[in-house]
Scaffold this active site. Structure first.
Site, PDB file in Angstrom:
ATOM      1  N   ASP A   1      -4.438  10.080   9.445  1.00  0.00           N
ATOM      2  CA  ASP A   1      -3.336   9.367  10.377  1.00  0.00           C
ATOM      3  C   ASP A   1      -2.482  10.132  12.061  1.00  0.00           C
ATOM      4  OD1 ASP A   1      -2.286   7.939   8.802  1.00  0.00           O
ATOM      5  OD2 ASP A   1      -2.355   9.360   6.698  1.00  0.00           O
TER       6      ASP A   1
ATOM      7  N   GLU B   1       1.040  -1.105   0.072  1.00  0.00           N
ATOM      8  CA  GLU B   1       0.323  -0.314   0.153  1.00  0.00           C
ATOM      9  C   GLU B   1       1.202   1.606  -0.415  1.00  0.00           C
ATOM     10  OE1 GLU B   1      -3.157   0.609   2.924  1.00  0.00           O
ATOM     11  OE2 GLU B   1      -2.899   2.078   2.689  1.00  0.00           O
TER      12      GLU B   1
END
Lengths: 409, 267
Positions: free
Chosen positions: B60, B49
């Protein structure tokens, strides 16, 4: 179709203002946004909520705020300037209106904790104030750079019982504080309301915040009619995220003869890379949950903004402003740091009012447009200027700017 | 069937889960990230990924933020990401791209889909794009035969979950915990429940991300999910290492441990 009719239909039910707005958020937040949207729509048609909100605004926040004819300032500007004195509200800015509305909603949703982002600290102080009043836990995210620029407001928030978390990521200003608040919200959404401080972010925030602060314009419109017998020629406000501007614009949007002017922070000039003028110097993109004008590079990376005013130092803008700009209903112009500080000084010296540096951008806007508008109208124009906040928090910044700290200490 | 689908089918036939390893493009450099992702494939990571670094990554945690900042400070461009994808796809491992929406919108949605397909990418994971706002991407992904992975969350209602998986192709990304990326000492109890809810709504394989950092955790997640997605723990190996070679060695070790984990699903 007139601009007025169009405005009544925006945003659509998914929060779109034309091509702007919407929801660009992690799926984890959608349920909370839906819950908020439902609570907000229910509240807006609930007499009890309206009565409670109105009573708080009147008895606690001190509204309606005055509309003050600033005669000595007017004489210098060459226009009849009516100042909407939001600086006199409790906590010193228009933002108290938004936080009281959202704190009431928080209680209705049964949540016990609020988080907020803040730039200048005004929204953080307002949120901490409402949290104290409503007995809610309060965490405020503030860019580390801003905690230094606005130390007084950090102390205020802590006195009110809030936890202030300096944000050390990215540019360490308002946009990074928003990122951290979003991250907190994703993790704590069950018991936490994100009490967003401006008419930006994902749907329903832009619409909800506008509706909580629209009293500014509703009052000013009525007050101007009472005072002058007519509507003003123009309504002026500074634009960072843009809540004070939408608050004062909204009631006037259907009055198509009333010009609406938003003044963005031009920093050192929009032709430099140090400004915060998202509409005049940016391009459409997605930031913080909505499509709007953004300061960004060709790859869509956000560019750091700059303004002497912490509250305008933000690389995006509320999506409704993006739409008002595209539709031509409002005009957006940059005001440089230097122009804003000259207007700041002018108001201090002519009226004995120390404005927030944010609001000084709107005052400088009056200086910018007065000659041209007077020529166009063939008479002295009547300008309603939103004095959205007071300048106590900016005394240090202004003192340094004018070089007066050493002499007077 | 997409290349990702083939990888999931093969793993299912082997009685194990797919290991998906995430790395930001251009971290620590463009060449360094190609080396890192190649090392991950060699050590047993099934699917890579590639995350496009973004200035404001709200989903994140601190590790990916830091790695993204390093990549951006190094000057990585979206076009570099496409070059990285092409290089890693050449190893034979399927390469999926995770991206916040604004970089794609600025590149041009159709243009990016075209160039991603040409580079050998399988599709996009879109953490801040929900199907309601994805009109252009739905059209572009159809046009270029790319997979679409939208996220589902423990807070998704049944109706939203069904709607979201209907728009997915390739696999579904289940966010195991309410929170941002980053390794945690425990994965959540909510994840198995979420995975079984997804299974009721779709035949597509389900990958679980957020919080996995050890072989034991990978084995646990492999016990109920089709894919185990690991990011921050791998990235940290590079961040904490004194130099790239040491980082690559640590990355291989953890990749192998995780690969072992997904081959021994806890039942």
């Amino acid at each position: 179709m007139s601009a007025g009719e169009t405005a009544e239909r925006f945003p659509d039910s998914a929060g779109h203002f034309g091509r702007f707005g919407g929801r660009f958020v992690p799926e984890a937040l959608v349920a909370a946004l839906d819950e908020l949207d439902a609570a907000y729509r229910k509240a807006m048609t609930d007499e009890e909520f309206r009565a409670e909100f109105d009573a708080l605004l009147r008895d606690y926040a001190g509204t309606p705020s005055l509309l003050y004819p600033a005669e000595r300032f007017s004489a210098k500007v060459g226009a009849r300037v009516l100042l909407k004195r939001e600086d006199l509200n409790h906590t010193g800015a228009h933002k108290v209106r938004n936080v009281l509305g959202q704190a009431l909603l928080t209680r209705r949703m049964g949540k016990r904790r609020v988080i907020a982002e803040t730039g200048a600290g005004q929204h953080g102080v307002a949120t901490a104030t409402a949290a104290a009043l409503f007995d809610l836990e309060c965490v405020v995210y503030m860019g580390e750079v801003d905690t230094e620029r606005q130390a007084l407001n950090v102390a205020r928030m802590r006195m009110l019982g809030a936890t202030v978390i300096p944000v050390t990521t990215g540019s360490r200003t308002l946009k990074d504080a928003m990122n951290e608040a979003m991250r907190d919200w994703v993790a704590n959404v069950d018991d936490t309301h994100y009490l967003i401080g401006t008419a930006a972010g994902p749907h329903p925030f832009p619409e909800l915040v506008r509706d909580f602060v629209r009293g500014i314009g509703d009052e000013a419109r009525r007050q101007c009619l009472d005072l002058t017998g007519a509507l003003p020629d123009a309504v002026l406000a500074c634009v960072g995220g843009g809540s004070n501007a939408l608050g004062i614009f909204h009631a006037f949007v259907p009055d198509t003869d009333v010009r609406l002017y938003g003044f963005e922070a031009g920093g050192e000039g929009v032709d430099t890379d140090r400004h915060a003028a998202s509409i005049t110097g940016g391009t459409p993109g997605v930031l913080h949950g909505a499509r709007t004008y953004v300061l960004q590079n060709a790859d869509g990376q956000t560019i750091e903004s700059h303004s002497i005013s912490a509250g305008l130092d933000y690389p995006g803008v509320g999506p409704e402003h993006a739409w008002l700009h595209d539709s031509g209903r409002a005009r957006y112009q940059p005001v440089t740091d230097a122009e804003a500080m000259a207007a700041f000084e002018l108001l201090c010296r002519t009226e004995g009012i120390i404005p927030a540096i944010e609001s000084a951008h709107a005052l400088a806007g009056a200086v910018q447009i007065a000659p041209q508008l007077a020529a166009e109208l063939g008479r002295e124009p009547v300008l309603v200027v939103n004095l959205s906040g007071r300048g106590d928090k900016d005394v240090h910044t202004a003192g340094e700017y004018f070089g007066i700290l050493d002499k007077e200490q | 069937m997409s290349r990702i689908g083939v990888a999931f089918d093969k793993a299912r036939a082997d009685g194990r889960a797919v290991l998906v390893g995430c790395m930001p493009a251009g971290f620590p450099t463009v060449d360094g990230s190609i080396a890192a992702m190649t090392a991950m494939v060699e050590a047993g990571v099934d699917v890579i990924e590639v995350e496009i670094p973004y200035s404001d990554p709200v989903m994140d945690g601190p590790v990916i933020q830091k790695a993204s900042d390093i990549a951006l400070a190094g000057g990585v461009r979206t076009a570099d990401t496409l070059r990285i994808i092409e290089a890693v796809a050449a190893t034979g491992a399927p390469v999926v791209t995770m991206t916040y929406w604004n970089p794609i919108e600025q590149y041009g949605v159709d243009a990016f889909a075209r160039d991603l397909a040409a580079a050998g990418g399988t599709g996009l994971i879109t953490p801040d794009l929900i199907p309601e706002e994805a009109g252009e991407w739905l059209a572009a992904s159809e046009a270029y035969g790319l997979d679409r992975t939208f996220l589902v969350s423990p807070s998704s209602t049944d109706a939203r979950l069904r709607m979201t998986v209907e728009h997915c192709r390739g696999f579904v990304y289940a966010t195991a915990i309410m929170g941002v990326t980053g390794a945690r000492s425990q994965t959540s109890d909510a994840a198995p429940v979420l995975v079984s809810r997804v299974r009721e709504a779709t035949e597509l394989p389900v990958g679980v991300g957020l919080g996995v950092g050890t072989g034991a955790q990978a084995a646990t997640v492999a016990g109920y999910a089709d894919g185990v997605i690991v990011g921050s723990a791998l990235i940290r190996r590079l961040l904490d290492a004194p130099d790239l070679d040491a980082g690559l060695a640590a990355l291989r070790t953890l990749s192998a441990e995780l690969a072992e984990g997904v081959r021994n699903p806890a039942r």
